[in-house]
Design an enzyme around this catalytic site. Structure first.
Site, PDB file in Angstrom:
ATOM      1  N   PHE A 167       0.776  -1.296  -0.056  1.00  0.00           N
ATOM      2  CA  PHE A 167       0.232  -0.141   0.346  1.00  0.00           C
ATOM      3  C   PHE A 167       1.146   1.199  -0.357  1.00  0.00           C
ATOM      4  O   PHE A 167       1.627   1.230   0.853  1.00  0.00           O
ATOM      5  CB  PHE A 167      -1.030   0.602   1.369  1.00  0.00           C
ATOM      6  CG  PHE A 167      -2.135  -1.073   1.477  1.00  0.00           C
ATOM      7  CD1 PHE A 167      -3.251  -0.648   0.863  1.00  0.00           C
ATOM      8  CD2 PHE A 167      -1.672  -1.977   1.752  1.00  0.00           C
ATOM      9  CE1 PHE A 167      -4.254  -2.059   0.975  1.00  0.00           C
ATOM     10  CE2 PHE A 167      -2.262  -3.730   2.118  1.00  0.00           C
ATOM     11  CZ  PHE A 167      -3.957  -3.093   1.282  1.00  0.00           C
ATOM     12  N   ASP A 168       0.700   2.391  -0.519  1.00  0.00           N
ATOM     13  CA  ASP A 168       0.528   3.438  -0.952  1.00  0.00           C
ATOM     14  C   ASP A 168      -0.018   3.833   0.588  1.00  0.00           C
ATOM     15  O   ASP A 168      -0.814   4.029   1.195  1.00  0.00           O
ATOM     16  CB  ASP A 168       0.871   4.461  -1.477  1.00  0.00           C
ATOM     17  CG  ASP A 168       1.016   6.064  -1.936  1.00  0.00           C
ATOM     18  OD1 ASP A 168       1.717   6.202  -1.102  1.00  0.00           O
ATOM     19  OD2 ASP A 168       0.202   6.744  -1.919  1.00  0.00           O
ATOM     20  N   LYS A 169       0.544   4.826   1.084  1.00  0.00           N
ATOM     21  CA  LYS A 169       0.566   5.423   2.301  1.00  0.00           C
ATOM     22  C   LYS A 169      -0.842   6.844   1.765  1.00  0.00           C
ATOM     23  O   LYS A 169      -2.107   6.081   2.292  1.00  0.00           O
ATOM     24  CB  LYS A 169       1.653   6.382   3.892  1.00  0.00           C
ATOM     25  CG  LYS A 169       0.787   6.587   4.521  1.00  0.00           C
ATOM     26  CD  LYS A 169       1.957   7.580   5.702  1.00  0.00           C
ATOM     27  CE  LYS A 169       1.920   8.438   5.125  1.00  0.00           C
ATOM     28  NZ  LYS A 169       1.053   9.658   5.449  1.00  0.00           N
ATOM     29  N   THR A 170       0.086   7.631   1.918  1.00  0.00           N
ATOM     30  CA  THR A 170      -0.974   8.900   1.328  1.00  0.00           C
ATOM     31  C   THR A 170      -2.145   8.734   0.362  1.00  0.00           C
ATOM     32  O   THR A 170      -2.133   8.687  -0.847  1.00  0.00           O
ATOM     33  CB  THR A 170      -0.223  10.426   1.132  1.00  0.00           C
ATOM     34  OG1 THR A 170       0.724  10.146   2.118  1.00  0.00           O
ATOM     35  CG2 THR A 170      -1.172  11.363   1.615  1.00  0.00           C
TER      36      THR A 170
END
Length: 723
Positions: A428-431
């Site tokens: 997953f990317d965070k932002t």
């Protein structure tokens, strides 16, 4: 590997919006048919025979690649109108693309029922006269006249089947139509014309029911296509004018009244309302829309009168892209689908050879009845039809794609469903992915002699003057907590550092460490780059911690994925402390911090090497390389960057992570259904083959069970996926 894009620069004769992205397979047994090659159509040629060979357009009919026609006249402008007369035979159900021509509304023809009715009457007359000894003073025997009636039945009902079978043979392809033709001819040679007529009648009925079942499987997709209105109302010179949607231009002002469908993408410039966006997101709960909010074509204006400024042409709307992706999805076959195509291509010739041996060997070796064993061989030929087997995978994949679409998920091909069912880790990317991408105030930490109220009051007052994205966070906080703002003078924004403003004659600073002269070297709050410092130039009052709000469904989704034995990891450009906090809050298996876009790609590669099957979820431009490198790239749709949406294999239109758990379940359910269908097909056909060889199955039973019954069973089982 992703399919090459299909490039069409033509004005299609079939439908102004039809892109020919889904081409009919010439044979359900043909493993060499390549859906991925680039197709070019000349602009002025309707369906010229010189076009790409895969389309196989003949000169006699510009629609030949899609279906067979009787000789009939087409209107020059629309050679593929949905209401023209088709030949009664449209070929094996597994030969045509399931999502083919989904934008063309087809009407249910009564012709097959008429043909079946007349055929049944002819067949009944044949049975009746066959029971008579003679007709008309012994002029002709009842049995001979019966055979004539049976032959007429075969020609009347089966002329399309016979024609289609012979055409396929000329192309060096052996299709079920040809096998049925051989079997029917064989019955007459054996003096069993009634069997041949029954065979043709049942096969005609079987193909009709198979196509009807497939039409039902794509009905929800067809209904989705119909959601966009053809007419819109534009406001021009103070007047409301009705125009075709494809004539509306960017910048036009469109009027949408209560209860109407929104015809095109745009931003509201007047009015407010609630909009049902279920056609886009799958969620039927209306969403409030005000001035400045985006609205999308095909969604429904529930309440208020609104005016919107058009931001995209109709062909570039979000809904149009969804439809295009759905149609293209059928081209990207799963590995299991390709394998079954190849298996079917080998399976049919083997059964044909076996049928020949069944007819000859018992007679040569044991002196058995040639008539009896030839009949058994014909039964084996009919059983060899691989239609149910060949269609088991594509109909299941389309059913899954349909289910995804109804839930606001666009799956760009069956291959990604198969890959997703095997995924062992999701990155997953965070932002904007695990978090909403919107900062919120999480903590206020005052220094000695100062209070939280004092610090937040100063900060909110000065931030109210700013247009920086962080200012929105402070504005929301002061509105929510009823904080009174003080008068600010001599406001100044210092790029890259922060804000300065005077309150009651005292100058305050809000921003980064570089704005201040105070000693901050040992303050551990500086480890997080999302802390805002508040105070005077030489006197720090305290810190306001900002955090990116974690999505409400992040933790629950991660828990569900972990319970499915899938490792979950975060890739982020944020620092170690922020990454650790987010990871701990939602329970990730692991995380990687301080990453540049190229670092993310390298980590994705290393994890692919480790796990073999990895999915990546992201929303930004910097996520695009990682989405492309993963086995399955999943984009957060409407809020994500266009390039990320284009690169991804699956798009979550509603930006809800909870859809991921559903997606994993859907992929595993789909592969389970496919395996069930394949096993049932092989077992049933194997059993019928044995029964046919030992003489316990008739021709009509072979069609009824081994072709029609089995195909309908496979389709019915696949339809469970979309429910």
């Amino acid at each position: 590997m992703k399919a090459n894009e299909h490039n069409h620069n033509h004005k299609t004769c079939c439908d102004p919006s039809h892109n020919h992205v889904s081409n009919k397979q010439e044979s359900c047994n043909d493993p060499t048919h390549n859906h991925h090659e680039e197709h070019n159509h000349d602009e002025d040629l309707c369906c010229d025979s010189e076009n790409d060979e895969d389309h196989d357009h003949g000169k006699e009919s510009c629609c030949e690649a899609t279906h067979s026609h009787k000789e009939h006249e087409h209107k020059e402008e629309f050679c593929c109108e949905s209401n023209h007369d088709h030949d009664d035979h449209v070929g094996c159900a597994c030969e045509s693309g399931i999502l083919e021509n989904i934008e063309v509304e087809s009407k249910q023809s009564k012709k097959p029922f008429i043909i079946l009715g007349i055929g049944a009457i002819l067949f009944g007359l044949g049975l009746y006269v066959s029971s008579l000894e003679s007709i008309g003073a012994n002029i002709i025997s009842g049995e001979l006249l019966g055979q004539i009636f049976f032959l007429i039945t075969v020609i009347f009902v089966g002329h399309g089947i016979i024609k289609h079978g012979l055409k396929s043979l000329l192309k060096k392809e052996v299709k079920i139509d040809f096998l049925i033709t051989i079997a029917a001819i064989g019955t007459f040679i054996l003096g069993e014309g009634a069997e041949g007529a029954a065979l043709i009648l049942l096969f005609y009925l079987a193909e009709y029911l198979e196509h009807y079942a497939l039409d039902r499987s794509k009905r929800s997709i067809v209904n989705l296509v119909k959601l966009t209105p053809d007419i819109g109302i534009i406001k021009k010179d103070g007047k409301e004018i009705e125009v075709k949607v494809d004539e509306i231009e960017i910048g036009d002002v469109v009027v949408v009244k209560p209860g109407d469908k929104i015809p095109i993408d745009g931003k509201i410039i007047n009015g407010h309302t609630s909009v049902n966006q279920s056609s886009i997101t799958g969620e039927s709960i209306p969403v409030n829309k005000e001035i400045g909010d985006e609205v999308y074509a095909s969604t429904i204006n529930e309440e208020g009168y609104i005016e919107l400024k058009v931001t995209k042409n109709s062909k570039d709307s979000v809904f149009s892209k969804i439809i295009s992706l759905i149609k293209e999805s059928e081209e990207k076959k799963a590995k299991i689908d390709i394998f079954i195509d190849r298996f079917a291509a080998v399976y049919t010739p083997i059964v044909i050879v076996l049928a020949i041996l069944v007819a000859i060997l018992p007679t040569l070796l044991f002196g058995a009845s040639l008539t009896e064993w030839t009949y058994r061989a014909l039964v084996l030929l009919v059983i060899s039809c691989p239609c149910a087997l060949a269609i088991s995978t594509p109909v299941s994949m389309v059913s899954a794609i349909t289910a995804g679409t109804k839930n606001g998920i666009i799956i760009k091909g069956g291959e990604y469903i198969e890959e997703l069912s095997k995924v062992k880790a999701i990155l997953f990317d965070k932002t904007g992915t695990l978090t909403e991408g919107n900062l919120e105030i999480s903590n206020i930490t005052p220094r000695e002699n100062h209070t939280k109220d004092e610090i937040i009051e100063i900060a909110c007052s000065i931030e109210a003057k700013s247009k920086h994205p962080i200012a929105k966070t402070f504005n929301e906080y002061h509105n929510k907590n009823n904080i009174s703002l003080k008068e600010v003078s001599n406001f100044n924004s210092i790029a890259g550092k922060g804000l300065v403003g005077e309150i009651e004659g005292k100058k305050y600073y809000i921003g980064k460490e570089s704005l201040f002269n105070g000693n901050l070297e040992n303050d551990n709050l500086l480890e997080s780059k999302t802390n805002v410092i508040v105070g005077e130039e030489n006197n720090i009052y305290g810190f306001i911690s900002l955090t990116d709000k974690i999505r409400d469904d992040s933790k629950e989704t991660i828990n569900k994925l972990k319970s499915a034995n899938i490792d979950t990891m975060m890739l982020t450009g944020d620092n170690e402390k922020i990454a650790s906090e987010v990871s701990n809050k939602i329970g990730l298996s692991n995380y990687y911090a301080d990453l540049l876009p190229e670092d993310k790609v390298n980590i994705v590669q290393s994890l692919v090497d480790k796990y073999e099957d990895v999915a990546m979820v992201g929303d930004g431009v910097n996520d695009t390389p990682s989405l492309a490198r993963a086995n399955v790239g999943i984009a957060m749709g409407l809020g994500g960057a266009d390039v990320a949406v284009e690169t991804a294999d699956i798009v979550l239109l509603e930006d809800k992570l909870s859809k991921l758990a559903y997606l994993i379940d859907l992929s595993k359910k789909t592969l389970g259904v496919i395996k069930q269908n394949v096993v049932v097909c092989l077992l049933v056909k194997g059993l019928l083959a044995v029964l046919g060889i030992i003489g316990l199955i008739s021709l009509w039973e072979a069609v009824l069970i081994g072709d029609m019954g089995l195909t309908l069973l496979v389709v019915a089982n696949a339809l469970r996926i979309s429910k």
